[in-house]
Design a protein around this motif. Sequence first.
Motif, PDB file in Angstrom:
ATOM      1  N   TRP A 140       0.827  -1.201   0.000  1.00  0.00           N
ATOM      2  CA  TRP A 140       0.000   0.000   0.000  1.00  0.00           C
ATOM      3  C   TRP A 140       0.867   1.259   0.000  1.00  0.00           C
ATOM      4  O   TRP A 140       0.589   2.222  -0.708  1.00  0.00           O
ATOM      5  CB  TRP A 140      -0.928  -0.009   1.214  1.00  0.00           C
ATOM      6  CG  TRP A 140      -1.855   1.161   1.185  1.00  0.00           C
ATOM      7  CD1 TRP A 140      -3.050   1.232   0.567  1.00  0.00           C
ATOM      8  CD2 TRP A 140      -1.622   2.442   1.762  1.00  0.00           C
ATOM      9  NE1 TRP A 140      -3.592   2.481   0.725  1.00  0.00           N
ATOM     10  CE2 TRP A 140      -2.731   3.245   1.455  1.00  0.00           C
ATOM     11  CE3 TRP A 140      -0.594   2.989   2.513  1.00  0.00           C
ATOM     12  CZ2 TRP A 140      -2.839   4.567   1.867  1.00  0.00           C
ATOM     13  CZ3 TRP A 140      -0.695   4.302   2.920  1.00  0.00           C
ATOM     14  CH2 TRP A 140      -1.808   5.079   2.598  1.00  0.00           C
ATOM     15  N   MET A 141       1.941   1.280   0.782  1.00  0.00           N
ATOM     16  CA  MET A 141       2.824   2.444   0.849  1.00  0.00           C
ATOM     17  C   MET A 141       3.493   2.698  -0.503  1.00  0.00           C
ATOM     18  O   MET A 141       3.614   3.851  -0.944  1.00  0.00           O
ATOM     19  CB  MET A 141       3.891   2.260   1.947  1.00  0.00           C
ATOM     20  CG  MET A 141       3.357   2.472   3.335  1.00  0.00           C
ATOM     21  SD  MET A 141       2.616   4.087   3.586  1.00  0.00           S
ATOM     22  CE  MET A 141       4.028   5.129   3.524  1.00  0.00           C
ATOM     23  N   PHE A 142       3.947   1.620  -1.186  1.00  0.00           N
ATOM     24  CA  PHE A 142       4.536   1.806  -2.516  1.00  0.00           C
ATOM     25  C   PHE A 142       3.514   2.369  -3.498  1.00  0.00           C
ATOM     26  O   PHE A 142       3.845   3.200  -4.336  1.00  0.00           O
ATOM     27  CB  PHE A 142       5.127   0.489  -3.046  1.00  0.00           C
ATOM     28  CG  PHE A 142       6.488   0.185  -2.514  1.00  0.00           C
ATOM     29  CD1 PHE A 142       7.519   1.107  -2.608  1.00  0.00           C
ATOM     30  CD2 PHE A 142       6.755  -1.037  -1.912  1.00  0.00           C
ATOM     31  CE1 PHE A 142       8.779   0.830  -2.114  1.00  0.00           C
ATOM     32  CE2 PHE A 142       8.013  -1.322  -1.422  1.00  0.00           C
ATOM     33  CZ  PHE A 142       9.029  -0.389  -1.519  1.00  0.00           C
ATOM     34  N   THR A 143       2.281   1.928  -3.370  1.00  0.00           N
ATOM     35  CA  THR A 143       1.220   2.458  -4.231  1.00  0.00           C
ATOM     36  C   THR A 143       0.988   3.944  -3.947  1.00  0.00           C
ATOM     37  O   THR A 143       0.847   4.747  -4.877  1.00  0.00           O
ATOM     38  CB  THR A 143      -0.086   1.669  -4.002  1.00  0.00           C
ATOM     39  OG1 THR A 143       0.159   0.287  -4.223  1.00  0.00           O
ATOM     40  CG2 THR A 143      -1.182   2.155  -4.936  1.00  0.00           C
ATOM     41  N   VAL A 144       0.986   4.320  -2.683  1.00  0.00           N
ATOM     42  CA  VAL A 144       0.790   5.732  -2.329  1.00  0.00           C
ATOM     43  C   VAL A 144       1.956   6.577  -2.835  1.00  0.00           C
ATOM     44  O   VAL A 144       1.754   7.647  -3.418  1.00  0.00           O
ATOM     45  CB  VAL A 144       0.612   5.887  -0.801  1.00  0.00           C
ATOM     46  CG1 VAL A 144       0.708   7.342  -0.379  1.00  0.00           C
ATOM     47  CG2 VAL A 144      -0.711   5.299  -0.363  1.00  0.00           C
ATOM     48  N   VAL A 145       3.178   6.108  -2.644  1.00  0.00           N
ATOM     49  CA  VAL A 145       4.349   6.859  -3.101  1.00  0.00           C
ATOM     50  C   VAL A 145       4.329   6.993  -4.626  1.00  0.00           C
ATOM     51  O   VAL A 145       4.616   8.069  -5.175  1.00  0.00           O
ATOM     52  CB  VAL A 145       5.652   6.191  -2.604  1.00  0.00           C
ATOM     53  CG1 VAL A 145       6.879   6.773  -3.289  1.00  0.00           C
ATOM     54  CG2 VAL A 145       5.765   6.335  -1.094  1.00  0.00           C
ATOM     55  N   ALA A 146       3.968   5.924  -5.320  1.00  0.00           N
ATOM     56  CA  ALA A 146       3.893   5.985  -6.791  1.00  0.00           C
ATOM     57  C   ALA A 146       2.809   6.965  -7.228  1.00  0.00           C
ATOM     58  O   ALA A 146       3.008   7.724  -8.199  1.00  0.00           O
ATOM     59  CB  ALA A 146       3.623   4.594  -7.364  1.00  0.00           C
ATOM     60  N   ILE A 148       1.762   9.602  -5.542  1.00  0.00           N
ATOM     61  CA  ILE A 148       2.244  10.961  -5.261  1.00  0.00           C
ATOM     62  C   ILE A 148       3.280  11.377  -6.288  1.00  0.00           C
ATOM     63  O   ILE A 148       3.284  12.518  -6.762  1.00  0.00           O
ATOM     64  CB  ILE A 148       2.789  11.046  -3.817  1.00  0.00           C
ATOM     65  CG1 ILE A 148       1.630  10.922  -2.823  1.00  0.00           C
ATOM     66  CG2 ILE A 148       3.552  12.335  -3.591  1.00  0.00           C
ATOM     67  CD1 ILE A 148       2.055  10.813  -1.391  1.00  0.00           C
ATOM     68  N   LYS A 149       4.192  10.458  -6.659  1.00  0.00           N
ATOM     69  CA  LYS A 149       5.180  10.781  -7.695  1.00  0.00           C
ATOM     70  C   LYS A 149       4.498  11.090  -9.024  1.00  0.00           C
ATOM     71  O   LYS A 149       4.901  12.002  -9.733  1.00  0.00           O
ATOM     72  CB  LYS A 149       6.162   9.617  -7.891  1.00  0.00           C
ATOM     73  CG  LYS A 149       7.232   9.554  -6.845  1.00  0.00           C
ATOM     74  CD  LYS A 149       8.197   8.421  -7.159  1.00  0.00           C
ATOM     75  CE  LYS A 149       9.290   8.338  -6.130  1.00  0.00           C
ATOM     76  NZ  LYS A 149      10.223   7.238  -6.418  1.00  0.00           N
ATOM     77  N   SER A 152       2.948  14.523  -8.761  1.00  0.00           N
ATOM     78  CA  SER A 152       3.925  15.607  -8.757  1.00  0.00           C
ATOM     79  C   SER A 152       4.655  15.749 -10.071  1.00  0.00           C
ATOM     80  O   SER A 152       5.213  16.792 -10.366  1.00  0.00           O
ATOM     81  CB  SER A 152       4.929  15.403  -7.614  1.00  0.00           C
ATOM     82  OG  SER A 152       5.722  14.251  -7.872  1.00  0.00           O
TER      83      SER A 152
END
Length: 159
Positions: A140-146, A148-149, A152
């Motif tokens: 889930w965290m990798f999905t959120v970071v992806a 956000i990237k 941005s």
Amino acid sequence: MIHFFFPLVIGGILTDAFGKLFAVIWSVIKWIGRLLKKLFQGLIDLLVGFFEVIYALIDGLLYFLYKIGVLAVKLFLLFFELAKMIVSLFVGFAKTLASLVYIPKGGSGHGYSEMLGKIFSSMKPLQLDPIAYILLFILWMFTVVAAIKLLSSIRVGGD
């Protein structure tokens, strides 16, 4: 005989004089007519030019207002889609946190949920639940970071 030619001579001279006088008067009238025609044509051209400028100003102002409206609609749609994306991100985060505790239960009669229940009950002795929760959270965290990237990296103007 002089009496006979005298009225003809005087009549010819008077006719010539009045003819030339009326020709001069007629040429003056034609000249004044041409002058008035040019004057009125210039006045009409001036009025038409003035109203064309007024029309162009009004047209430009209305086009400017139209483009401001288009920009406002585009900004509204952009912020609406951004809000939908943020809401779905938080809903996904909430559902992920809520699904960290999974209790297998019987389904509505199809074989898959019963089969999954048997698999989970048979894997209980291996105690893989904490590892699965950690892996689920990392995914889930990798999905959120992806996400956000990706958000941005979107630039205004299509860069």
